[in-house]
Scaffold this active site. Structure first.
Site, PDB file in Angstrom:
ATOM      1  N   LYS A 267       0.028   6.240   8.413  1.00 54.56           N
ATOM      2  CA  LYS A 267       0.621   6.251   7.071  1.00 54.56           C
ATOM      3  C   LYS A 267      -0.465   6.207   6.006  1.00 54.56           C
ATOM      4  CE  LYS A 267       1.341   2.878   4.505  1.00 54.56           C
ATOM      5  NZ  LYS A 267       1.664   1.595   3.832  1.00 54.56           N
TER       6      LYS A 267
ATOM      7  N   LYS B 237      -7.488   1.176  -2.604  1.00 54.53           N
ATOM      8  CA  LYS B 237      -7.030   0.843  -1.255  1.00 54.53           C
ATOM      9  C   LYS B 237      -6.960   2.092  -0.380  1.00 54.53           C
ATOM     10  CE  LYS B 237      -5.363  -1.423   2.219  1.00 54.53           C
ATOM     11  NZ  LYS B 237      -4.081  -2.116   2.247  1.00 54.53           N
TER      12      LYS B 237
ATOM     13  N   THR C   1       0.874  -1.173   0.000  1.00 53.75           N
ATOM     14  CA  THR C   1       0.000   0.000   0.000  1.00 53.75           C
ATOM     15  C   THR C   1       0.909   1.219   0.000  1.00 53.75           C
ATOM     16  OG1 THR C   1      -1.768  -1.134   1.197  1.00 53.75           O
ATOM     17  CG2 THR C   1      -1.776   1.274   1.255  1.00 53.75           C
TER      18      THR C   1
END
Length: 322
Positions: free
Chosen positions: A246, A171, A96
């Protein structure tokens, strides 16, 4: 069966390769962490001594890395994937990462003669172990179809998302919604408790009513209600506050690039940052409830070394090359 090269054997990559081995594939993998490499080898993976060793002769190469800078280093660095794999090899990045890095990987892979898809996953460590992950795959249709064949043993859902980088886009947006839902579940849970509702009774109501969400059903941040909740284990991590921060920051960066206001998302990011600043970054992100119930400053045992959702992944990923 295929020969698969794999880079990144942390808490997600390790169990994902185990499912490929169980499906009959020959998997050769590399990780900078000897412990991660040994754990994967115990599940049938063949340890490699370098990225080049891992990808030599591979039909397909998977990468599962923490951040964009790590993915760029692994693919583009000296002795990296593009240097070492045979031209035309199918490359699947399940990390990701940020949209800019994903675009750079697609462009560099195409220029070097490789097929490449961005294929991040949802489902967490439990999904990686059970082989029930959801894969979101961006790239040209032929490469997506080819990658799906290898992804099948690791997944419950394989969803083509469209052109290059749309897997990462899906995502990023999904995780933005997840952490907003988690913050809402935390606030609702604490308020329900203070209004005198039994914790199980309230969860039973919310889980079949309009307050329902995956976060509520899986990560409910109150001990003794949901078996999979990290609250049952003093917030030992399944997905750390650092990783959540993050991912939210990836969404915020994408929002700024597209002139999209994320007022709620930015607030949840600030909450995750407060957890990190308070020394809770290596704990599960559902510890966000501590900001609501007032226990953030309470003394707690250190997060167990045996289950760091970010520490293993980060330590087991090559640092970016200069």
């Amino acid at each position: 069966m295929a020969t698969i090269g794999w880079i990144g054997l942390g808490n997600m990559g390790g169990p994902m390769t185990a499912n490929l081995v169980r499906a009959g594939h020959a998997v050769r993998g590399f990780d900078l962490s000897p412990a991660a490499l040994a754990a994967a080898a115990a599940s049938g993976l063949t340890p490699a001594t370098s990225i080049a060793d891992a990808v030599a002769g591979a039909d397909v190469v998977f990468t599962m890395l923490p951040r964009g800078e790590h993915a760029l280093a692994v693919y583009l660095g000296e002795g990296g994937v593009l240097d070492s794999a045979a031209p035309g090899t199918l490359l699947v990045d399940s990390s990701t990462i940020d949209m800019d890095s994903a675009r750079k990987l697609h462009d560099a892979a195409a220029e070097a003669g490789f097929r490449f898809v961005d294929a991040p996953v949802s489902g967490g460590i439990s999904g990686a172990e059970a082989g029930t992950l959801t894969f979101m795959i961006g790239g040209d249709a032929a490469s997506v179809a080819a990658a799906s064949v290898f992804i099948e043993p690791m997944s419950a859902n394989i969803i083509p998302t469209g052109a290059a980088t749309t897997g990462q886009a899906a995502k990023i947006c999904n995780n933005l919604m997840l952490f907003i839902n988690l913050a809402g579940a935390a606030e609702g849970a604490v308020l329900a408790d203070r209004l005198g509702l039994d914790k199980q009774v309230f969860w039973d109501i919310a889980s079949v009513s309009s307050g329902d969400s995956w976060a509520l059903r899986t990560w409910y941040p109150v001990a003794g209600v949901v078996p999979s909740s990290a609250a049952n284990r003093d917030f030992a991590p399944t997905f750390t506050a650092e990783l959540a921060n993050k991912d939210i920051n990836l969404a915020i960066a994408a929002a700024k690039a597209t002139n999209t206001p994320l007022e709620i998302g930015e607030h949840v990011q600030q909450l995750m940052q407060r957890l990190i600043d308070a020394g809770e970054g290596a704990r599960d992100c559902s510890a966000i409830v501590k900001l609501v119930d007032g226990t953030l400053g309470a003394t707690a045992a250190p997060a167990p070394d045996s289950a760091p959702a970010t520490a293993t992944a980060t330590a087991s990923t090559p640092a970016p090359r200069a």
